[in-house]
Write an enzyme that holds these catalytic residues in place. Structure first.
Site, PDB file in Angstrom:
ATOM      1  N   PRO A   2       0.837  -1.204   0.000  1.00  0.00           N
ATOM      2  CG  PRO A   2       0.035  -1.003   2.172  1.00  0.00           C
ATOM      3  CD  PRO A   2       0.802  -1.916   1.274  1.00  0.00           C
ATOM      4  CD  GLU A   3       2.515   3.406  -4.279  1.00  0.00           C
ATOM      5  OE1 GLU A   3       2.561   4.608  -4.568  1.00  0.00           O
ATOM      6  OE2 GLU A   3       2.795   2.503  -5.085  1.00  0.00           O
ATOM      7  CE  LYS A  53       4.724   0.599   2.828  1.00  0.00           C
ATOM      8  NZ  LYS A  53       5.507   1.593   2.056  1.00  0.00           N
ATOM      9  CD  GLN A  70       7.461  -4.051  11.191  1.00  0.00           C
ATOM     10  OE1 GLN A  70       6.570  -4.727  11.665  1.00  0.00           O
ATOM     11  NE2 GLN A  70       8.386  -3.488  11.924  1.00  0.00           N
ATOM     12  NE  ARG A 125      15.036   5.023   9.325  1.00  0.00           N
ATOM     13  CZ  ARG A 125      14.780   4.256  10.382  1.00  0.00           C
ATOM     14  NH1 ARG A 125      15.502   4.379  11.463  1.00  0.00           N
ATOM     15  NH2 ARG A 125      13.809   3.370  10.338  1.00  0.00           N
ATOM     16  CG  ASN A 169       7.085   1.270  -8.540  1.00  0.00           C
ATOM     17  OD1 ASN A 169       7.991   2.087  -8.767  1.00  0.00           O
ATOM     18  ND2 ASN A 169       6.803   0.280  -9.364  1.00  0.00           N
TER      19      ASN A 169
END
Ligand SMILES: [Zn+2]
EC number: 3.2.2.-
Length: 263
Positions: A2-3, A53, A70, A125, A169
């Site tokens: 999933p985005e 995520k 994850q 991050r 992507n």
């Protein structure tokens, strides 16, 4: 995978079920979290924030439940008291009078104070999230031009959650098509106008996908208004220049583009 738009929509579903309602039951599987459960009863979920995520469930008392799914973690909404039949391992249950939200299988879960949240290694991050409506085109442009990112090839940069969170992507290839840019380019090579177009697309395309509820199913990657121009369309005609869309591999992922109009 999933985005951002799919993750944000999942967070919306959880918010709709639980936001603003006094919690009547709170349960955590992890021993280091069980001590927090009783104190959260009577509080409510103020909002559920997404950072890439990671999901941040903010409680009215000031604590935040951090969860990163994850590959395996999954949230479910159920009626209060309901326990679905599943082989998955339950990790978190947050229940209000009518609904409960359940987190299965995820292992990266923590309860954080605002100070701990600010220092969390993953959150430090990860870059700003494209579906955070407070993020502006000007901020994205400044980020593109920053010394850290200005010479990074777009094919890799747009997949790097440290640059912007929430891109994956399909968004990478659609943003570059929309901007008329090849994946090998970088921000330091662009004109000011090209930078504006790219910075705008980096926010507009994920937000359009989110708002028009593009379908996640791999075989039907387009919704009513959000239609892929190049993703999964190798061999089709480019609607902008009439060239043929090609598929290759860039930064280790399938890459779709039009050699006719992406330079
Ligand atoms: Zn083209």
């Amino acid at each position: 995978m999933p985005e951002g738009p799919e993750i944000r929509r999942a967070a919306d579903t959880l918010e709709t079920a639980i936001q603003g309602k006094p919690l009547t039951d709170v349960w955590f599987a992890l021993p280091q979290l069980t001590g927090f459960a009783a104190g959260l009863v009577g509080q409510h979920v103020e909002r559920i924030e997404t950072r890439g995520k990671a999901l941040l469930t903010h409680f009215s008392g000031g604590l935040t439940l951090y969860s990163h799914n994850q590959l395996y973690g999954v949230w479910r909404v159920v009626a209060a008291g309901e326990s679905p039949q599943t082989n998955r391992v339950l990790r978190v249950r947050l229940q209000a009078a009518d609904k409960a939200i359940l987190l299965y299988s995820a292992s990266d879960i923590a309860i954080l104070t605002p100070e701990q949240l600010a220092q969390h290694p993953f959150l430090q991050r990860v870059g700003p999230d494209v579906l955070d409506m407070a993020l502006t085109v000007e901020q994205v442009k400044a980020r593109l031009l920053s010394p850290r990112f200005r010479r990074r090839q777009f094919s890799g940069l747009l997949l790097d959650q440290a640059f912007l969170a929430g891109l994956g992507n399909y968004l990478r290839v659609e943003i570059l098509w929309q901007s008329g840019l090849a994946g090998q380019r970088n921000a330091s090579q662009l004109t000011d106008t090209q930078l504006d177009v790219l910075a705008n697309a980096l926010l507009a395309i994920p937000r359009l996908s989110y708002q028009t509820r593009g379908v996640v199913d791999d075989n039907k990657h387009h919704g009513a208004l959000f239609r892929f121009k190049v993703f999964h369309r190798a061999g089709d005609m480019c609607e902008r220049c009439g060239g043929v869309i090609e598929k290759t591999t860039l930064s280790s992922r399938p890459f779709y583009w039009c050699p006719g109009c992406q330079r």
